[in-house]
Design an enzyme around this catalytic site. Structure first.
Site, PDB file in Angstrom:
ATOM      1  N   SER A   1       0.878  -1.324  -0.007  1.00 16.23           N
ATOM      2  CA  SER A   1      -0.053   0.020  -0.047  1.00 16.23           C
ATOM      3  C   SER A   1       0.797   1.235   0.023  1.00 16.23           C
ATOM      4  CB  SER A   1      -0.922  -0.075   1.274  1.00 16.23           C
ATOM      5  OG  SER A   1      -1.632   1.095   1.356  1.00 16.23           O
TER       6      SER A   1
ATOM      7  N   LYS B   1     -13.363  -3.663   2.306  1.00 16.46           N
ATOM      8  CA  LYS B   1     -14.312  -2.309   2.340  1.00 16.46           C
ATOM      9  C   LYS B   1     -15.579  -2.634   2.475  1.00 16.46           C
ATOM     10  CE  LYS B   1     -11.086   0.359  -1.036  1.00 16.46           C
ATOM     11  NZ  LYS B   1     -11.268   0.799  -2.268  1.00 16.46           N
TER      12      LYS B   1
ATOM     13  N   ASP C   1     -13.337   7.226  -2.521  1.00 13.57           N
ATOM     14  CA  ASP C   1     -13.003   6.934  -3.705  1.00 13.57           C
ATOM     15  C   ASP C   1     -13.742   7.720  -4.986  1.00 13.57           C
ATOM     16  OD1 ASP C   1     -10.909   5.166  -3.136  1.00 13.57           O
ATOM     17  OD2 ASP C   1     -12.358   3.476  -3.122  1.00 13.57           O
TER      18      ASP C   1
ATOM     19  N   GLY D   1     -16.776  -1.145 -17.151  1.00 12.35           N
ATOM     20  CA  GLY D   1     -16.524  -1.848 -15.631  1.00 12.35           C
ATOM     21  C   GLY D   1     -17.852  -1.669 -14.737  1.00 12.35           C
TER      22      GLY D   1
ATOM     23  N   GLY E   1     -17.553  -2.743 -11.145  1.00 16.82           N
ATOM     24  CA  GLY E   1     -17.170  -3.451  -9.912  1.00 16.82           C
ATOM     25  C   GLY E   1     -17.202  -2.509  -8.837  1.00 16.82           C
ATOM     26  N   GLY E   2     -16.460  -2.562  -7.783  1.00 17.45           N
ATOM     27  CA  GLY E   2     -16.402  -1.683  -6.669  1.00 17.45           C
ATOM     28  C   GLY E   2     -16.102  -0.271  -7.029  1.00 17.45           C
TER      29      GLY E   2
ATOM     30  N   TYR F   1      -3.319   3.258 -11.984  1.00 13.92           N
ATOM     31  CA  TYR F   1      -2.175   4.499 -11.556  1.00 13.92           C
ATOM     32  C   TYR F   1      -0.887   3.638 -11.880  1.00 13.92           C
ATOM     33  CZ  TYR F   1      -2.804   2.940  -6.930  1.00 13.92           C
ATOM     34  OH  TYR F   1      -2.815   2.448  -5.678  1.00 13.92           O
TER      35      TYR F   1
HETATM   36  P1  NAP Z   1     -13.406  -5.107  -8.993  1.00 17.23           P
HETATM   37  O1  NAP Z   1     -14.403  -4.752  -7.855  1.00 17.23           O
HETATM   38  O2  NAP Z   1     -12.832  -6.464  -8.793  1.00 17.23           O
HETATM   39  O3  NAP Z   1     -14.152  -4.841 -10.538  1.00 17.23           O
HETATM   40  C1  NAP Z   1     -13.414  -5.030 -11.668  1.00 17.23           C
HETATM   41  C2  NAP Z   1     -14.177  -4.692 -12.750  1.00 17.23           C
HETATM   42  O4  NAP Z   1     -13.521  -5.208 -13.849  1.00 17.23           O
HETATM   43  C3  NAP Z   1     -15.584  -5.789 -13.171  1.00 17.23           C
HETATM   44  O5  NAP Z   1     -16.511  -4.930 -13.846  1.00 17.23           O
HETATM   45  C4  NAP Z   1     -14.827  -6.716 -14.034  1.00 17.23           C
HETATM   46  O6  NAP Z   1     -16.036  -7.209 -15.048  1.00 17.23           O
HETATM   47  C5  NAP Z   1     -13.915  -6.025 -14.843  1.00 17.23           C
HETATM   48  N1  NAP Z   1     -12.962  -6.935 -15.436  1.00 17.23           N
HETATM   49  C6  NAP Z   1     -11.958  -7.526 -14.772  1.00 17.23           C
HETATM   50  N2  NAP Z   1     -11.275  -8.037 -15.526  1.00 17.23           N
HETATM   51  C7  NAP Z   1     -11.752  -7.929 -16.691  1.00 17.23           C
HETATM   52  C8  NAP Z   1     -11.269  -8.414 -18.165  1.00 17.23           C
HETATM   53  N3  NAP Z   1      -9.853  -9.273 -18.043  1.00 17.23           N
HETATM   54  N4  NAP Z   1     -11.947  -7.948 -19.120  1.00 17.23           N
HETATM   55  C9  NAP Z   1     -12.911  -7.435 -19.036  1.00 17.23           C
HETATM   56  N5  NAP Z   1     -13.523  -6.832 -17.739  1.00 17.23           N
HETATM   57  C10 NAP Z   1     -12.842  -7.221 -16.775  1.00 17.23           C
HETATM   58  O7  NAP Z   1     -12.198  -4.296  -9.018  1.00 17.23           O
HETATM   59  P2  NAP Z   1     -12.341  -2.781  -8.539  1.00 17.23           P
HETATM   60  O8  NAP Z   1     -11.694  -2.618  -7.059  1.00 17.23           O
HETATM   61  O9  NAP Z   1     -13.432  -1.980  -8.955  1.00 17.23           O
HETATM   62  O10 NAP Z   1     -10.945  -2.144  -9.278  1.00 17.23           O
HETATM   63  C11 NAP Z   1     -10.842  -2.133 -10.598  1.00 17.23           C
HETATM   64  C12 NAP Z   1      -9.517  -1.413 -11.075  1.00 17.23           C
HETATM   65  O11 NAP Z   1      -9.343  -0.244 -10.454  1.00 17.23           O
HETATM   66  C13 NAP Z   1      -8.078  -1.912 -10.392  1.00 17.23           C
HETATM   67  O12 NAP Z   1      -7.218  -1.939 -11.341  1.00 17.23           O
HETATM   68  C14 NAP Z   1      -7.761  -1.105  -9.327  1.00 17.23           C
HETATM   69  O13 NAP Z   1      -6.409  -1.030  -9.084  1.00 17.23           O
HETATM   70  C15 NAP Z   1      -8.256   0.441  -9.936  1.00 17.23           C
HETATM   71  N6  NAP Z   1      -8.455   1.214  -8.676  1.00 17.23           N
HETATM   72  C16 NAP Z   1      -7.845   2.245  -8.705  1.00 17.23           C
HETATM   73  C17 NAP Z   1      -8.219   3.359  -7.620  1.00 17.23           C
HETATM   74  C18 NAP Z   1      -7.391   4.608  -7.734  1.00 17.23           C
HETATM   75  O14 NAP Z   1      -7.344   5.269  -6.721  1.00 17.23           O
HETATM   76  N7  NAP Z   1      -6.924   4.960  -8.722  1.00 17.23           N
HETATM   77  C19 NAP Z   1      -8.937   3.195  -6.648  1.00 17.23           C
HETATM   78  C20 NAP Z   1      -9.642   1.848  -6.749  1.00 17.23           C
HETATM   79  C21 NAP Z   1      -9.650   0.934  -7.798  1.00 17.23           C
HETATM   80  P3  NAP Z   1     -16.659  -8.589 -14.255  1.00 17.23           P
HETATM   81  O15 NAP Z   1     -18.122  -7.886 -13.670  1.00 17.23           O
HETATM   82  O16 NAP Z   1     -17.314  -9.134 -15.607  1.00 17.23           O
HETATM   83  O17 NAP Z   1     -16.168  -9.325 -13.427  1.00 17.23           O
END
Ligand code: NAP
Length: 290
Positions: free
Chosen positions: A18, A69, A105, A130, A132-133, A231
């Site tokens: 982290s 979370k 976030d 997307g 997801g979370g 990032y």
């Molecule tokens: P998550 O809850 O697991 O959601 C992932 C999402 O991506 C889902 O919609 C998933 O689709 C989709 N996905 C994953 N692999 C895929 C693939 N190969 N092809 C197509 N769709 C795919 O994850 P999250 O917590 O939202 O995080 C997602 C990304 O955001 C990560 O890369 C994380 O590092 C980044 N993030 C950045 C910040 C920041 O501060 N900049 C904060 C939080 C997260 P399905 O529904 O089909 O599984």
């Protein structure tokens, strides 16, 4: 807040990677606050004890990261309405023996987007890749900040649909007029000219798979903003391609810094030294941090 040293931290599992400790400690040091920020590796089966420990050990606040979370919510005394809608808390603050939960976030994302691109959300039709979370947190705040319309595409169509339904309920509760739709992935590629904002929230293109992109940018409006919340790398292949196609690009670093800055403000009631936080994180990323 007094000048006595206080303890803050981040709980996650794993948590060693982290960047929150260096970012928050840099902020404390910059403002001359004598506080400490520690990374606590908490396995899921110990979450309840760890949250109880915040009160008993006199910890003043924690950030919460994967995988806690969602599960932290029932362990808190109060959760702010947006965090409840999102179903995830990333910041817990202790005040007078009570634990309050927030999600910074989404607001962090919107602040960063507006600051870096100057976008007018009430004149913007966005497509979000997307569901997801992170997508949920971002979309709630895009709605809260008055985005004109939001189209969701996701690998698993039913999840996009579920998110759209939840956002529609939120919009009705808050009396917001955002038009919310779900599209097939291919359909969105064909219709890309109709959006002024692309929000990429999947891990596609994240290190080490840095050559991957979620969709091909081929026909975008002049001046469209393409945003990727990854990032690491700082500029994904998707952003690279978008820039070549004439888009204004926005990377995930700003979201990370601003979610931390908002948490810092909940923790200390001081304005966060954003530039210092950003330079510390950038430094670490350039040295190969995650
Ligand atoms: P998550 O809850 O697991 O959601 C992932 C999402 O991506 C889902 O919609 C998933 O689709 C989709 N996905 C994953 N692999 C895929 C693939 N190969 N092809 C197509 N769709 C795919 O994850 P999250 O917590 O939202 O995080 C997602 C990304 O955001 C990560 O890369 C994380 O590092 C980044 N993030 C950045 C910040 C920041 O501060 N900049 C904060 C939080 C997260 P399905 O529904 O089909 O599984």
């Amino acid at each position: 807040m007094t000048n006595q040293p206080l303890l803050f931290g981040v709980i996650g599992h794993p948590v060693a990677h982290s960047l929150s400790p260096i970012m928050h400690q840099a902020a404390f040091n910059t403002l001359g606050l004598p506080h400490h920020y520690h990374a606590f590796d908490v396995a899921p089966e110990n979450l309840k004890d760890a949250i109880r420990g915040i009160k008993t050990l006199g910890i003043k606040g924690v950030n919460v990261t994967i995988p806690h979370k969602e599960n932290v919510i029932p362990l808190l005394d109060e959760v702010d309405p947006e965090a409840r809608t999102i179903g995830a808390v990333n910041t817990v603050v202790e005040r007078d023996g009570m634990l309050y939960g927030y999600n910074t976030d989404g607001e962090g994302y919107v602040r960063s987007l507006i600051e870096e691109t100057g976008i007018q959300l009430n004149q913007t039709d966005a497509v979000m890749i997307g569901a997801g979370g992170a997508a949920k947190a971002i979309s709630v705040y895009l709605l809260k900040h008055g985005i004109r319309s939001l189209t969701i595409i996701n690998r698993t169509y039913t999840k996009a649909h579920t998110l759209a339904k939840q956002l529609t309920v939120y919009a009705e509760e808050q009396d917001l007029s955002t038009d919310i739709t779900v599209l097939d992935w291919e359909e969105a590629v064909v219709k890309q000219y109709s959006f002024q904002l692309f929000v990429q929230t999947t891990p596609i293109g994240m290190w080490p798979n840095i050559d991957q992109t979620p969709l091909t940018i081929s026909n975008i409006q002049p001046g469209a903003v393409v945003s990727d919340i990854i990032y690491n790398p700082l500029e994904t292949a998707f952003l690279h391609e978008a820039q070549r196609a004439g888009a204004t690009i926005h990377s995930g670093l700003g979201m990370f810094i601003h979610q931390g800055a908002l948490a810092f403000e909940y923790f200390t009631s001081h304005k966060a030294p954003i530039d210092k936080m950003k330079s510390m994180v950038l430094n670490r990323l350039q040295q190969g941090g995650t």
